[in-house]
Motif scaffolding. Structure first.
Motif, PDB file in Angstrom:
ATOM      1  N   GLN A 207       0.838  -1.182   0.000  1.00  0.00           N
ATOM      2  CA  GLN A 207       0.000   0.000   0.000  1.00  0.00           C
ATOM      3  C   GLN A 207       0.887   1.251   0.000  1.00  0.00           C
ATOM      4  OE1 GLN A 207      -3.434  -0.422  -0.071  1.00  0.00           O
ATOM      5  NE2 GLN A 207      -2.888  -2.618  -0.193  1.00  0.00           N
ATOM      6  N   HIS A 208       0.377   2.322  -0.635  1.00  0.00           N
ATOM      7  CA  HIS A 208       1.127   3.582  -0.724  1.00  0.00           C
ATOM      8  C   HIS A 208       0.221   4.741  -0.316  1.00  0.00           C
ATOM      9  CE1 HIS A 208       4.335   1.527  -2.980  1.00  0.00           C
ATOM     10  NE2 HIS A 208       3.354   0.909  -3.635  1.00  0.00           N
ATOM     11  N   LEU A 209       0.791   5.723   0.335  1.00  0.00           N
ATOM     12  CA  LEU A 209       0.055   6.926   0.668  1.00  0.00           C
ATOM     13  C   LEU A 209       1.024   8.073   0.887  1.00  0.00           C
ATOM     14  CD1 LEU A 209      -1.184   6.854   4.374  1.00  0.00           C
ATOM     15  CD2 LEU A 209       0.373   5.150   3.474  1.00  0.00           C
ATOM     16  N   GLN A 210       0.486   9.273   0.716  1.00  0.00           N
ATOM     17  CA  GLN A 210       1.241  10.503   0.985  1.00  0.00           C
ATOM     18  C   GLN A 210       0.558  11.251   2.100  1.00  0.00           C
ATOM     19  OE1 GLN A 210       2.970  12.787  -2.284  1.00  0.00           O
ATOM     20  NE2 GLN A 210       2.236  14.682  -1.358  1.00  0.00           N
ATOM     21  N   GLN A 211       1.349  11.739   3.055  1.00  0.00           N
ATOM     22  CA  GLN A 211       0.778  12.340   4.257  1.00  0.00           C
ATOM     23  C   GLN A 211       1.499  13.627   4.619  1.00  0.00           C
ATOM     24  OE1 GLN A 211       1.864   8.608   6.280  1.00  0.00           O
ATOM     25  NE2 GLN A 211      -0.208   8.624   7.143  1.00  0.00           N
ATOM     26  N   SER A 212       0.737  14.520   5.248  1.00  0.00           N
ATOM     27  CA  SER A 212       1.304  15.722   5.859  1.00  0.00           C
ATOM     28  C   SER A 212       1.197  15.554   7.366  1.00  0.00           C
ATOM     29  CB  SER A 212       0.554  16.974   5.407  1.00  0.00           C
ATOM     30  OG  SER A 212       0.716  17.180   4.022  1.00  0.00           O
ATOM     31  N   LEU A 213       2.339  15.515   8.044  1.00  0.00           N
ATOM     32  CA  LEU A 213       2.375  15.233   9.476  1.00  0.00           C
ATOM     33  C   LEU A 213       2.990  16.403  10.233  1.00  0.00           C
ATOM     34  CD1 LEU A 213       3.715  11.567   9.307  1.00  0.00           C
ATOM     35  CD2 LEU A 213       1.345  12.282   9.618  1.00  0.00           C
TER      36      LEU A 213
END
Length: 823
Positions: A207-213
């Motif tokens: 699985q792949h995802l892009q996040q702002s943390l």
């Protein structure tokens, strides 16, 4: 974040979980504590760890779970840090002490108080959630990995973390072991990460995802691309999930800067309005670059002038033309729009303009104190909203300094950096070019307006044929000044010419061409040419003007124009019209009916080689003629037919005066500012009845001159103009004699009493007389010279059957009501 602990605060001591859910909520002891130290949440894992049920703990001080006072250093950390981890000693319900690894997260409060907010405390319980073979998995997951990597078991509990993970999270591996992602990083994105981890376990697919943390210890958000890979043992059984994350914050910011530059190229400079262009700059920069933006220009700029060379004088005077904020209503504003304010030499704006270079300034206490000594109101706003970083960029275009754009931050915690400076320079440079274009256009527009105003009639000349009212509206700032014009030209025999024209294009070129055409029309009208012949000559003039334009390097080539020329005779009440590609005038009869007469269109001026046709209509006394340019009936979202229909309805309404009719027409058809120039000329026709006109047919015999002179004298007596008899007898004798001697039958004499006394002699010859100076012994040649000297004016006009010679005398004596003799 409350949703994350919703099950923890339920009345049931056991966490609700499904048999098919790999996550065991009771594997972590979790508790919530408000800012006052009161327990507000208690999980099943906490009950298993300390033995207390939720009802026994919730609402009690958390300090009651400690065997004594917590260390002072721990208390200081809890007050200032967003996160704390370490070993804590807690009291079990049965009284014995437990040493546990504890991780505490401060949940961000709703307001701005950074020391407030609720605390989430988590501690892993010492039991494995699945049979995980560490050696084989560690060898598989961590060998040579350049990424931030962590290994989670099938219960989504952390088993191992590499050095990059420890550095990014700011915790040692021991403090994170046994905790879930949502317990290590308190962020809404953690829940999404766990959902993807579950999906990887269920499907066996990466699985792949892009996040702002917003990670603890970091002032700003960071952007990560994360891969979640199922980890299998030698038999292919899924034993865990490998989390690999890569920090792409710089790439994300670079893409954001490119997107902002692209947006600026589209949004900035949509019009040639200076203030709007400045506002577009401020709008684009919010919120991607700054929290508050102001645009200030040197006062000379708005008038279209060039500022003085060199640095601006001290103190720098700037006019506020735009501002924008992330806060509704822009409460940070001190200087309102349109206000000219002084900026001391030490101010950011003044230093930026003096050096001609952009600069970044960190807003410290000494800086605010310095501002307070010169501008207390500005310093107060800086303290109130927490300004901490300012970027000032000079607005320069084509070697001219126009003003300064100031970008400030008070919500975004990170200060401006060099990349922000380059971005601010880019969008400000684009705005500066657009503002300079608007400035130059404003100067040209003012010049065009001045030129056009000087070329249009300042006041309409006195005449008795029509009552007139007129309006001229220049186009909007975006469209520019055009070449529309109108004119009222008195002609011989109490006639009047009504003219409306339109030069294609806008700007000084169109205004200058309009002035030349208006002068040409007046010159041709003095020759008393019929409307169709006048337009033919005007067509030739436009062709020559276009040829001149093509040969000149600094002017536009082709010139196009339209024109309507009408001549009204109040004696015959007939109007002769011809048009060159111009809209048909509206005719309102005395009974209120409105029509658009059928007048041959004719080609626009400048095409050459095509004929113009004349239409002649009889107008009852009191009729209205409305002449206009196409800007009146053409508008955005409305075609010409709709405009004409609306004009018909407006003209059909009764009006108190011609002036009010003009206003009503403009308000109805152009409620907003016109996008094209508009010229409107409304004329109400008058008529001269038989009491003001006397006509006699003259036999082509020299002996008839005496009798005609006597009839003219008697008519003057009837009009009470005895004192004009001598000059009139001389004029009648000379003009009638010339017609009999050099002209041809039929010959007619007409006297017209209007503002002046007009004598007209018509004959069938096309040969016009010429004024000449007689020599000493010449027997003739002095008659027309005497006529020219004794009258106000004289001239010749061609007719379809010959010519008419006229002479006009000014009247300064009182007279009774006129009557006409027919003898």
């Amino acid at each position: 974040m409350n949703a994350m602990t919703g099950s923890d605060t339920a009345g049931d001591d056991r966490a609700a979980w499904r048999p098919d859910d790999p996550i065991d909520e009771s594997a972590t002891a979790r508790a919530c504590m408000d800012p006052h130290g009161i327990v507000t949440g208690w999980s099943e894992g906490a009950r298993r760890l300390l033995g207390y049920r939720s009802a026994e703990v919730i609402g009690r001080p958390a300090a009651s779970l400690l065997p004594g006072e917590p260390p002072a250093e721990t208390l200081r950390s809890l007050k200032t840090l967003p996160r704390w981890n370490g070993t804590a000693t807690l009291l079990h319900r049965d009284g014995h002490r437990l040493a546990v690894n504890l991780l505490a997260h401060r949940r961000p409060p709703d307001g701005e108080d950074k020391e407030g907010g609720e605390w989430l405390l988590v501690s892993p319980l010492a039991r494995p959630s699945s049979p995980l073979q560490d050696d084989a998995l560690v060898l598989c997951a961590f060998t040579g990995s350049p990424f931030t990597t962590a290994l989670y078991d099938t219960g989504l509990r952390l088993r191992r973390a590499n050095a990059n993970m420890e550095r990014v999270i700011g915790l040692p591996e021991a403090a994170m072991q046994g905790l879930r992602v949502s317990e290590i990083v308190v962020d809404p994105e953690s829940d999404r990460t766990e959902q993807c981890m579950r999906r990887a376990l269920e499907t066996g697919e990466q699985q792949h995802l892009q996040q702002s943390l917003h990670l603890a210890g970091q002032e700003s958000e960071s952007v990560w691309t994360t891969s979640l890979t199922p980890v299998r043992d030698a038999e292919g059984t899924i034993r865990g999930v490998l989390l690999s994350a890569h920090d792409v914050t710089e790439e994300h910011l670079a893409r954001g800067r490119l997107a902002l530059l692209n947006e600026a190229s589209i949004r900035i400079g949509s019009t040639l309005d200076l203030a709007r262009t400045a506002q577009e700059l401020a709008d684009v920069a919010i919120p991607h670059l700054a929290d508050f933006v102001t645009v200030d220009l040197l006062p000379a700029i708005e008038g279209g002038d060039d500022p003085l060379a060199g640095s601006p004088p001290s103190p720098v005077m700037l006019r506020r033309v735009a501002y924008q904020s992330v806060l509704e209503g822009c409460p940070e504003v001190v200087v309102s729009l349109g206000t000219v304010a002084a900026y001391p030499d030490e101010s950011t704006a003044a230093r930026c303009l003096t050096t001609g270079r952009p600069l970044i300034e960190n807003v410290t206490v000494p800086v605010i104190d310095q501002v307070a000594r010169q501008a207390p109101d500005r310093a107060e706003q800086m303290r109130r909203f927490g300004f901490h970083s300012v970027l000032a960029v000079p607005m320069r275009a084509r070697g001219i300094t126009l003003g300064v754009a100031t970008f400030s931050r008070h919500r975004r915690p990170e200060p401006f950096e060099r990349d922000d400076l380059l971005l601010g320079e880019e969008i400000t440079a684009r705005a500066a070019v657009c503002i300079d274009n608007a400035r130059r256009y404003t100067r040209e527009r003012l010049t065009s307006l001045t030129l056009q105003s000087s070329l249009l009639p300042q006041r309409l000349p006195p005449q008795a044929a029509v009552d007139v009212a007129s309006r001229y509206l220049p186009a909007s700032t975006q469209a520019g000044v055009g070449g529309d014009w109108f004119d009222v030209i008195p002609l011989s025999g109490t006639r009047v010419a009504l003219v409306v024209g339109d030069v294609v294009g806008h700007g000084i070129q169109a205004s200058a061409a309009m002035g030349r055409l208006r002068t040409a029309v007046r010159t041709l009208a003095d020759v008393d040419l019929p409307p169709d012949e006048l337009l033919t000559h005007l067509d030739d003039i436009v062709i020559r003007m276009s040829a001149e334009g093509e040969s000149a390097a600094d002017t536009v080539g082709d010139i196009g124009a339209t024109c309507l020329y009408a001549v009204y005779d109040p004696v015959s009440r007939r109007c002769t019209l011809a048009r060159a590609g111009h809209p048909v005038p509206a005719l309102v009869t005395p009974d209120g009916a409105v029509e658009f007469p059928d007048i041959p269109a004719g080609p626009p001026l400048g095409l050459g080689g095509l004929p113009f046709e004349v239409a002649e209509i009889e107008l009852p006394e009191g009729s209205l003629l409305a002449l206009f340019t196409d800007g009146l009936i053409e508008a955005r979202g409305r075609d010409i037919d709709q405009g004409l229909d609306l004009l018909r309805k407006v003209l059909a309404r009764p009006a108190q005066s011609l002036e009010s009719t003009c206003d009503t027409v403009l308000q109805a058809l152009l409620p907003d500012h016109p996008t094209d120039d508009v010229a409107l000329l409304i004329a109400r026709t008058c008529a001269l009845d038989a009491a003001h006109v006397a006509t006699w047919d003259v036999p082509p015999d020299p002996s008839a001159v005496t009798e005609v002179r006597k009839k003219a004298t008697r008519q003057l007596d009837a009009w009470g103009l005895d004192e004009a008899a001598f000059v009139t007898e001389l004029v009648v004798s000379e003009l009638v004699t010339n017609a009999i001697r050099y002209g041809g039958a039929p010959i007619q004499l007409r006297l017209i009493l209007d503002r002046n006394l007009i004598c007209e002699v018509s004959d069938a010859s096309n040969t016009a007389p010429h004024l000449r100076r007689a020599r000493t012994f010449d027997e003739g040649g002095r008659g027309l010279l005497l006529v020219a000297q004794l009258t106000q004016g004289w001239g010749t006009r061609q007719t379809y059957t010959g010519k008419t010679i006229w002479a006009e005398q000014a009247l300064s004596i009182p007279r009774s009501s006129p009557s006409t003799r027919t003898d």
